[in-house]
Every structure is written in structure tokens, then in C-alpha cells.
Design an enzyme around this catalytic site. Structure first.
Site, short mmCIF file in Angstrom:
data_model
loop_
_atom_site.label_atom_id
_atom_site.label_comp_id
_atom_site.label_asym_id
_atom_site.label_seq_id
_atom_site.Cartn_x
_atom_site.Cartn_y
_atom_site.Cartn_z
N GLY A 41 0.83 -1.21 0.00
CA GLY A 41 0.00 0.00 0.00
C GLY A 41 0.85 1.24 0.00
O GLY A 41 2.08 1.16 -0.07
N ALA A 42 0.20 2.38 0.08
CA ALA A 42 0.92 3.64 0.08
C ALA A 42 1.80 3.74 1.32
O ALA A 42 2.90 4.27 1.27
CB ALA A 42 -0.07 4.78 0.04
N PHE A 43 1.31 3.22 2.44
CA PHE A 43 2.06 3.32 3.70
C PHE A 43 2.51 1.98 4.22
O PHE A 43 3.29 1.92 5.15
CB PHE A 43 1.18 3.95 4.79
CG PHE A 43 0.65 5.29 4.41
CD1 PHE A 43 1.46 6.41 4.51
CD2 PHE A 43 -0.64 5.43 3.96
CE1 PHE A 43 0.97 7.65 4.16
CE2 PHE A 43 -1.13 6.66 3.61
CZ PHE A 43 -0.33 7.78 3.71
N ALA A 44 1.94 0.92 3.69
CA ALA A 44 2.16 -0.37 4.34
C ALA A 44 2.45 -1.50 3.36
O ALA A 44 2.06 -1.45 2.20
CB ALA A 44 0.92 -0.73 5.15
N LYS A 45 3.17 -2.49 3.91
CA LYS A 45 3.33 -3.76 3.20
C LYS A 45 2.82 -4.82 4.15
O LYS A 45 3.06 -4.73 5.36
CB LYS A 45 4.80 -4.04 2.91
CG LYS A 45 5.34 -3.33 1.70
CD LYS A 45 6.72 -3.85 1.39
CE LYS A 45 7.26 -3.21 0.12
NZ LYS A 45 8.57 -3.75 -0.25
N VAL A 46 2.14 -5.81 3.60
CA VAL A 46 1.64 -6.89 4.46
C VAL A 46 2.34 -8.19 4.08
O VAL A 46 2.38 -8.55 2.89
CB VAL A 46 0.11 -7.06 4.33
CG1 VAL A 46 -0.39 -8.13 5.28
CG2 VAL A 46 -0.60 -5.74 4.60
N LYS A 61 1.89 -6.37 9.21
CA LYS A 61 1.68 -5.15 8.44
C LYS A 61 2.77 -4.17 8.83
O LYS A 61 2.87 -3.76 9.98
CB LYS A 61 0.29 -4.58 8.75
CG LYS A 61 -0.08 -3.41 7.89
CD LYS A 61 -1.52 -3.00 8.08
CE LYS A 61 -2.44 -3.71 7.12
NZ LYS A 61 -3.77 -3.09 7.01
N ASP A 154 -15.88 1.95 8.08
CA ASP A 154 -15.34 1.70 6.75
C ASP A 154 -15.47 0.22 6.40
O ASP A 154 -14.53 -0.38 5.87
CB ASP A 154 -13.88 2.15 6.69
CG ASP A 154 -13.40 2.29 5.24
OD1 ASP A 154 -14.26 2.43 4.33
OD2 ASP A 154 -12.18 2.24 5.01
P1 AMP Z 1 -4.44 -4.58 3.40
O1 AMP Z 1 -3.34 -3.66 3.68
O2 AMP Z 1 -5.22 -4.89 4.64
O3 AMP Z 1 -5.31 -4.18 2.26
O4 AMP Z 1 -3.77 -5.94 2.95
C1 AMP Z 1 -3.03 -6.11 1.78
C2 AMP Z 1 -3.18 -7.57 1.35
O5 AMP Z 1 -2.78 -8.42 2.40
C3 AMP Z 1 -4.59 -7.93 0.99
O6 AMP Z 1 -4.57 -8.74 -0.16
C4 AMP Z 1 -5.09 -8.71 2.14
O7 AMP Z 1 -5.92 -9.73 1.71
C5 AMP Z 1 -3.83 -9.29 2.73
N1 AMP Z 1 -3.95 -9.33 4.19
C6 AMP Z 1 -4.04 -8.27 5.03
N2 AMP Z 1 -4.15 -8.66 6.30
C7 AMP Z 1 -4.15 -10.00 6.27
C8 AMP Z 1 -4.26 -11.02 7.27
N3 AMP Z 1 -4.39 -10.70 8.55
N4 AMP Z 1 -4.23 -12.30 6.89
C9 AMP Z 1 -4.09 -12.61 5.57
N5 AMP Z 1 -4.00 -11.73 4.58
C10 AMP Z 1 -4.03 -10.44 4.91
#
Ligand code: AMP
Length: 438
Positions: A41-46, A61, A154
């Protein structure tokens, strides 16, 4: 200097892995091995990651502090941490802990193996029966959150994740402000940030009731699940606004009469007459097979107490802009067998004290190689404690002691009566109001 833990997001640089790709197997803070990059994302990587001690799967995250600061989102992040810590429901995504490095904040979250419910819907609509099942779980979570005074504001398909048991988990209480994602699939995500789920009264900017707004969004979600598309959608934002404002939508022909009537009550443009969460439970379409999830209301006292004691995750994140916080972390939830303190003592002195306590009890100490810390073993195999010391600032360190299994007898006595009190004596005690001057 490069932050040793700064593995997740390097601002301004190209990402080290693309979505879906395996990351380099980096171990974050000696605790979480990063696996696959799930999203950017703009601020984050997951990331998907595993706890190296327990093997537990988690999602991490990683949020860029600099960008969060720049965007004025720090207060927001803090608020969301405190909200997530309060929520204990089988259908809200758990926040296990919050870690931080010099440049990043890491949220360690429950891993939802099935990913977003959105992806299911993107493949086609879901039957009314299955939609009802998911909707039961969603409403159960929303009802619980409302009962503890938390409104999501949201709710959307993107925020609904599915775990390995196909159970729904509501994610992102407010963290959604950090969501502006580059996705591999594009599609409906391009609508992200558009008012597709926004209640008409929010558009009118007249002030709104969080509970009623959540109910509206739930209506949009249920419509999308059963129809396979959003109720209010248009290429032109202006047209979409107008449709929402007028509450103008059409049911697909396969919608059952009971569902039509239920959706009309959820998507009532007038918040005054819109169905309430308690009324939802009694609706004929909804109530079929609904079982109330029993949740214990936990008293939230720990947070206030720890704030009073001095530094905690909130303070550290707020004050972090100018501090070297390499290695800092703070546990959000209380997990059995972990004692974590911030100390102003030198690492050598701390280890000296730990050794003293251990030796007095006949506990063997093995120093860690290359790192400050040690493994303590003894009490006829009934005690294994790992102690680690991590630098927080020039003057402060975090000391973590962890015993993973429930200890009994002498092992428990050593842990509870000897080691933990000794560590607490070493804890940093800031003068009132001066926590940020360290
Ligand atoms: P987000 O920043 O929440 O939009 O997450 C980015 C991506 O990571 C999305 O495709 C989510 O489906 C995946 N994601 C986020 N949180 C989780 C989580 N707790 N478990 C599994 N996938 C996640």
C-alpha cells in the site's frame, strides 16, 4: 546507519519482492520469519510470517513511520492500536502485538489464510445460504463492537478476511486510512476510496451515527455477496453519489422476496428509519439458523496502567520521530510467560543480575552468541527461559524474558518469584511527564 530490522519497506525504493512472491526469509526482531508479501500500500506492506518459536502463522503489516508522520496519521495509528486491543471476538481480526524499528511500525495480526472475501465475490455471486452464514458472522462482530463503543465506519468487502476454517474476520478498524493499495488484480479495488459503501448521510456531511453508517455498509456488503456486484456503482462519481443519496438501486431478478425486504431495510437512505443491529437479529431472512456468539467482556485496565508506568508502545510511536528505536518492541496483548521491561541499566549489569538470580537457584546460564541475552535452564528440566536484551535508545534497552511452557513447582517459583521481580526492579521509571525526553 541502516536499521537492522528495516527489512520490510524502504521508503522511496523499489519493493524487494512483488506481491505473491516469497520474501528473503528475513527474521524480524529474532521472532518472525517473513514468508510471502501479501500486499503493498501507500504506507504499508503486508507479509505472511511465522513465529520462529511457536510456528504460528501471522500477518505482519509494516507501516512506514516517516510516511505515516508526513500524512499526519500517527494519532490515527495509535487510536487504532488501542481500538484493536480492546476487541476480543471470534470474528474480529486479532492484533497480537505491535513492534517498531527505527523507521517502521509492525502490526502482528492474526493470519487469515483464505484472504479477502472480495476475491470470492469477484469470481461470482455467493448463494443466499452461504451469504447468510457470512452475514451472521459479520453482524455478530459488528454488534459486539458497537456494544463496546467501537464503530468501524469503513466496512467493505476488502476488510472482510477468511481464515482456514472459512470463518470471517473483520479487519482494519480504522487502519483503512492506510489503505490505498496497488493490487495485482485491479478490478473493484480501483473503486477503493470511492463512496461505494458510504451511507447517504455521510455524503450530506451533516454528522452521522457510527452504528447506522455501519448498518448501511453491511447492507452494501450483503447486496454485493448475493448479487455479485455493488448496489451503487457508476463510472461517474457524480452519478454514483446521486444514486447513493437517493438510495437508488435495483435487485437482480434472483433475489428472494425475504432478502429484498431485508436489504431494503438495511439500505434505507433515512438513518432514522433504517433497521438497527438489534432489529437485524429478528429479521426473518437473517434469523434463520442464527446463533449468538457468546463473548466475554474483558475489562480493559492494562492499558491505563501501563501508560501510567511510563513508556509504552503509544509513547514510543508518538515520540519516535527523533529517536533511534532500533529493536524496540512492545507487546500489545498479554501473552503467558513473557516478561518485558524497558530498562535504563547497562546490558552488562542486567545480565549480571540475571546470572546472580539464576546461580543462587542452581539454574544454568548459557550466554547467547553475538547477541546480548542468555538461555536459562534448570529445575530438573522444568525451566527454560530465554532472555534477550534489545537496544531502544542510547540510554534505554528492552529486556525480554520468555518461558514458553506453563511452569510448575520450582520452575514456576523461579519464574514468578525470582526472575520476574528482579527484572521489574531493573525497569525504567521515568519522572512523571518526562517520558519523551529519553
Ligand atoms: P491490506 O493492507 O489490509 O489491504 O492488505 C493487503 C493484502 O494483504 C490484501 O490482499 C489482504 O488480503 C492481505 N492481508 C491483510 N491482512 C491479512 C491477514 N491478517 N491475513 C491474511 N492476509 C491479509
Amino acid at each position: 546507519m541502516r536499521d537492522p530490522y528495516d527489512v520490510a519497506v524502504e521508503e522511496g525504493a523499489a519493493p524487494s519482492a512483488t506481491v505473491g512472491e516469497a520474501s528473503s526469509g528475513v527474521v524480524l526482531l529474532g521472532k518472525y520469519e517473513l514468508r510471502k508479501l501479501l500486499g503493498v500500500g501507500a504506507f504499508a506492506k503486508v507479509y505472511h510470517a511465522t513465529n520462529v518459536n511457536t510456528g504460528q502463522s501471522v500477518a505482519i503489516k509494516a507501516i512506514s513511520k516517516r510516511q505515516a508522520f508526513r500524512a499526519g496519521l500517527v494519532a490515527h495509528v495509535e487510536r487504532e492500536i488501542s481500538i484493536m486491543r480492546r476487541l476480543h471476538h471470534p470474528h474480529t481480526l486479532k492484533l497480537f502485538e505491535v513492534l517498531a524499528s527505527k523507521t517502521k511500525i509492525y502490526f502482528v495480526l492474526e493470519f487469515a489464510k483464505g484472504g479477502e472475501l472480495f476475491h470470492k465475490v469477484a469470481q461470482g455471486r455467493i448463494s443466499e445460504d452461504l451469504s447468510r452464514l457470512y452475514f451472521h458472522q459479520l453482524i455478530s462482530a459488528v454488534r459486539y463492537c458497537h456494544s463496546v463503543g467501537v464503530f468501524h465506519r469503513d466496512l467493505k468487502l476488502d476488510n472482510l478476511l477468511i481464515d482456514e476454517n472459512m470463518d470471517l474476520k473483520v479487519s482494519d478498524f480504522g487502519l483503512s486510512a492506510l489503505k490505498d493499495h496497488i493490487r495485482p488484480d485491479g478490478l473493484l479495488h480501483t473503486v477503493c476510496g470511492t463512496p461505494a459503501y458510504v451511507a447517504p448521510e455521510m455524503l450530506a456531511k451533516k454528522g452521522y451515527d457510527g452504528a447506522k453508517v455501519d448498518v448501511w455498509s453491511c447492507g452494501v456488503i450483503l447486496f454485493a455477496l448475493t448479487a455479485g456486484y455493488l448496489p451503487f456503482n457508476d463510472q461517474s462519481l457524480a452519478v454514483m453519489y446521486r444514486k447513493i443519496y437517493r438510495g437508488q438501486f435495483r435487485f437482480p431478478r434472483w433475489t428472494s422476496p425475504e432478502l429484498r425486504s431485508f436489504l431494503s431495510r438495511l439500505l434505507d437512505k433515512n438513518p432514522e428509519t433504517r433497521i438497527t443491529v438489534d432489529e437485524i437479529i429478528r429479521d426473518p431472512w437473517f434469523s434463520k439458523g442464527y446463533q449468538e456468539v457468546r463473548v466475554q467482556h474483558k475489562e480493559v485496565v492494562g492499558e491505563q496502567e501501563s501508560r501510567g508506568r511510563g513508556l509504552n508502545a503509544f509513547d514510543l510511536i508518538s515520540f519516535s520521530s527523533g529517536l533511534d528505536m532500533s529493536g524496540m518492541f512492545m507487546e500489545a496483548g498479554v501473552s503467558y510467560g513473557v516478561e518485558r521491561i524497558v530498562s535504563g541499566e547497562k546490558a552488562g549489569n542486567i545480565m549480571g543480575k540475571v546470572e546472580e538470580v539464576a546461580k543462587a537457584e542452581g539454574v544454568m546460564v548459557t550466554k547467547r552468541e553475538n547477541e546480548e541475552g542468555a538461555k536459562l535452564e534448570g529445575q530438573k528440566g522444568n525451566l527454560v527461559v530465554v532472555v534477550g536484551i534489545y537496544r531502544l535508545t542510547d540510554k534505554l534497552v528492552v529486556v525480554e524474558a520468555e518461558t514458553r511452557e506453563r511452569r510448575v513447582g520450582n520452575g514456576a517459583r523461579f519464574w514468578e518469584e525470582k526472575l520476574k521481580p528482579e527484572l521489574r526492579r531493573l525497569a525504567y521509571k521515568p519522572e512523571a511527564g518526562k517520558a519523551n525526553s529519553v
